[in-house]
Design an enzyme around this catalytic site. Structure first.
Site, PDB file in Angstrom:
ATOM      1  N   ASP A  80       0.839  -1.197   0.000  1.00 32.33           N
ATOM      2  CA  ASP A  80       0.000   0.000   0.000  1.00 32.33           C
ATOM      3  C   ASP A  80       0.873   1.246   0.000  1.00 32.33           C
ATOM      4  OD1 ASP A  80      -2.399   1.350  -0.020  1.00 32.33           O
ATOM      5  OD2 ASP A  80      -2.564   1.414   2.157  1.00 32.33           O
ATOM      6  N   LYS A 131      -4.421  -1.879  10.254  1.00 32.88           N
ATOM      7  CA  LYS A 131      -4.700  -2.048   8.828  1.00 32.88           C
ATOM      8  C   LYS A 131      -4.932  -3.497   8.425  1.00 32.88           C
ATOM      9  CE  LYS A 131      -3.625   2.216   7.411  1.00 32.88           C
ATOM     10  NZ  LYS A 131      -4.467   3.034   6.531  1.00 32.88           N
ATOM     11  N   GLU A 173     -10.752   3.573   3.433  1.00 30.86           N
ATOM     12  CA  GLU A 173      -9.857   4.364   2.583  1.00 30.86           C
ATOM     13  C   GLU A 173     -10.184   4.028   1.135  1.00 30.86           C
ATOM     14  OE1 GLU A 173      -5.763   3.645   3.832  1.00 30.86           O
ATOM     15  OE2 GLU A 173      -5.905   5.337   5.230  1.00 30.86           O
ATOM     16  N   HIS A 212      -4.203  13.913   0.439  1.00 34.13           N
ATOM     17  CA  HIS A 212      -4.427  13.020   1.584  1.00 34.13           C
ATOM     18  C   HIS A 212      -3.266  13.140   2.571  1.00 34.13           C
ATOM     19  CE1 HIS A 212      -5.477   9.479   3.916  1.00 34.13           C
ATOM     20  NE2 HIS A 212      -4.292   8.954   3.665  1.00 34.13           N
ATOM     21  N   ARG A 238      -8.306   3.801  13.126  1.00 32.03           N
ATOM     22  CA  ARG A 238      -7.453   4.981  13.338  1.00 32.03           C
ATOM     23  C   ARG A 238      -6.892   5.064  14.748  1.00 32.03           C
ATOM     24  NH1 ARG A 238      -6.150   6.014   8.222  1.00 32.03           N
ATOM     25  NH2 ARG A 238      -7.975   6.545   6.956  1.00 32.03           N
ATOM     26  N   ASP A 289      -9.112   0.109   1.885  1.00 33.89           N
ATOM     27  CA  ASP A 289      -8.090  -0.252   2.871  1.00 33.89           C
ATOM     28  C   ASP A 289      -8.591   0.171   4.255  1.00 33.89           C
ATOM     29  OD1 ASP A 289      -5.612  -1.135   3.797  1.00 33.89           O
ATOM     30  OD2 ASP A 289      -4.757   0.866   3.674  1.00 33.89           O
ATOM     31  N   GLU A 318     -10.244  12.326   7.250  1.00 27.55           N
ATOM     32  CA  GLU A 318     -10.135  13.651   6.616  1.00 27.55           C
ATOM     33  C   GLU A 318     -11.473  14.364   6.575  1.00 27.55           C
ATOM     34  OE1 GLU A 318      -7.809  13.818   2.791  1.00 27.55           O
ATOM     35  OE2 GLU A 318      -7.799  11.670   3.166  1.00 27.55           O
ATOM     36  N   THR A 321      -8.874  -5.953   4.041  1.00 19.52           N
ATOM     37  CA  THR A 321      -8.793  -5.021   2.917  1.00 19.52           C
ATOM     38  C   THR A 321      -9.702  -5.571   1.833  1.00 19.52           C
ATOM     39  OG1 THR A 321      -6.476  -4.552   3.453  1.00 19.52           O
ATOM     40  CG2 THR A 321      -7.249  -3.866   1.272  1.00 19.52           C
ATOM     41  N   GLN A 351      -4.116   2.570  14.881  1.00 18.46           N
ATOM     42  CA  GLN A 351      -3.035   3.064  14.025  1.00 18.46           C
ATOM     43  C   GLN A 351      -2.235   4.179  14.715  1.00 18.46           C
ATOM     44  OE1 GLN A 351      -4.548   4.719  10.357  1.00 18.46           O
ATOM     45  NE2 GLN A 351      -2.520   5.173   9.521  1.00 18.46           N
ATOM     46  N   GLU A 382      -9.168   3.728  -2.480  1.00 18.68           N
ATOM     47  CA  GLU A 382      -7.876   3.601  -3.156  1.00 18.68           C
ATOM     48  C   GLU A 382      -8.036   2.986  -4.542  1.00 18.68           C
ATOM     49  OE1 GLU A 382      -4.603   2.188  -0.884  1.00 18.68           O
ATOM     50  OE2 GLU A 382      -5.408   2.936   1.027  1.00 18.68           O
TER      51      GLU A 382
HETATM   52 MN    MN Z   1      -4.184   2.749   2.714  1.00 19.62          MN
END
Ligand code: MN
Length: 435
Positions: A134, A259, A205, A141, A243, A239, A380, A263, A246, A207
């Protein structure tokens, strides 16, 4: 290069492929893997309208020519063999599929015998994915997230010199539609002692993913000029990210358990050939940005390394579904907003001699644009929970709640081109395990 397979006037005798908003017109021809019943092995297929062309069956019917390597790849239970064959085999197959499916009626009547309804099959992961990597290639971002975690120093000094990435977890990759269990993990808030429990900041996420075609031997590299030949095709990737986990675990070695719990990958792989009409210049670096080092710089990539792919995120909560409400769109962005191109990611990945293998999955990192409505994750969109989203039914969200379903969609569209859809990448959040 565009060829007869891209002709926007082409129509298919599979009528649903000709609808203006169809994801899978005859100009697309994405590859996937399906099975007709639980317990059956996977079969390679091509999406056309609301049907799947069974490549194994088509090869048995003698519709796919006599190239033994290609026929073997079309009969394999995953796409890895096809991915390994490289661009000349891929384009021969694409031309043949386009011939079989175009026109008012099948030129080869037996082609219809190889079609199955997409509604009658289960779609599987397209490849045996040996490794998943990844990246973090959206500048917007990186700045948005960096500002949240490090307000004084949002962008690390390496960002504009190399595509930042990490090795993800391949074993927990799941195909669209697979429910995702809320993970538990270790978190710490403020100066309180760390604790272990269900994540309270579960995020998605948005992606762009891509699959490696022919790989490189250990100790050899993939020069940027040849990188496009090593990319079989593209997909959508969610993904999922915890948070709170993380944030506590990531320093100094990067993402780990926040993570690796799941996925989600979309089932249809849109080939590089199908995206040819939508290639655009790579990100234009601002004056003052460092030029890429020579191994990350090539004229063709600068001119055509980007892809004009619209990306969207939708959310459907359990309450919305119970009330019969449609999913609501949370954001829109575009893959052309990536600071580094897929070819640069690939060339950088192999630049140390690391061997990439057919079927490896590489993802771009969250794709966000400059506006608020183009932010590709909740971290975000809600400023790490400080600005909750108001949903149409009156619900609010900072992060994902149990029962929430996240739906990613992607499509290319433009004047003089057929619309090329990516289908969907979906996943619903299940409650954390009680034990
Ligand atoms: Mn990612």
């Amino acid at each position: 290069m565009n060829d007869a397979t891209h002709d926007p006037e082409l129509r298919s005798w599979v009528k649903t492929a000709n609808a203006p908003q169809a994801d899978f017109p005859i100009q697309n021809l994405p590859f996937g893997v399906f099975r007709r019943a639980a317990g059956e092995g996977g079969r390679a297929g091509v999406a056309i309208g609301d049907r799947v062309l069974d490549l194994h069956r088509a090869s048995e019917l003698g519709l796919l020519g006599s190239d033994q390597a290609l026929l073997s790849a079309c009969r394999a239970p995953r796409l890895n063999e096809l991915m390994a064959l490289g661009p000349s085999a891929w384009s021969a197959l694409r031309r043949r599929l386009s011939q079989l499916l175009r026109g008012d009626a099948p030129g080869e009547p037996r082609t219809a015998e190889a079609l199955v309804a997409m509604a009658d099959v289960e779609l599987l992961l397209p490849a045996q994915i040996g490794d998943y990597t990844d990246f973090y290639c959206s500048l917007h971002h990186a700045i948005n997230v960096g500002s949240i975690f490090r307000p004084d120093n949002p962008l690390m000094p390496n960002y504009k010199h190399l595509p930042v990435g990490y090795h993800g977890r391949a074993s927990s990759l799941v195909v669209s539609g697979t429910p995702v269990r809320r993970p538990s993990g270790q978190t710490r808030s403020g100066d309180a002692p760390p604790s272990f429990g269900p994540s309270r900041s579960l995020d998605y996420e948005l992606e762009l993913g891509f699959f490696v075609g022919p790989g490189n031997r250990l100790g050899t590299t993939i020069p940027l000029a040849r990188a496009a030949e090593h990319i079989f095709g593209y997909c959508l990737v969610n993904d999922w990210s915890a948070r709170d986990v993380q944030r506590w675990e990531y320093q100094p070695l990067g993402p780990f358990l926040g993570k690796s719990f799941a996925t989600t990958v979309s089932p249809w792989v849109v080939t590089g050939a199908a995206l040819e009409p939508f290639r655009v210049p790579a990100w234009e670096r601002a004056a003052g940005d460092p030029p890429p080092l020579p191994y990350l710089d090539h004229d063709a990539d600068r001119q055509r390394g980007g892809v004009d792919l619209n990306l969207e995120v939708y959310l459907s909560t359990a309450a919305m579904r119970a009330a019969g409400q449609a999913a609501v769109r949370l954001s829109r962005s575009n893959a052309r907003q990536l600071y580094w191109t897929p070819a640069q990611m690939l060339a950088h990945h192999a630049s140390n001699g690391c061997n990439l293998r057919p079927g490896d999955l590489i993802a771009s990192g969250t794709v966000s644009g400059p506006e608020k409505g183009s932010r590709g994750c909740l971290l975000e969109l809600t400023g790490r929970g400080s600005e909750p989203l108001e949903l149409p039914g009156g619900e609010r969200r900072t992060f994902l709640e149990d029962g929430d379903e996240v739906i990613l969609r992607g499509y290319c569209a433009g004047p003089g081109c057929a619309r090329i859809g990516f289908g969907e990448c979906r996943g619903v959040v299940l409650p954390a395990r009680a034990d």
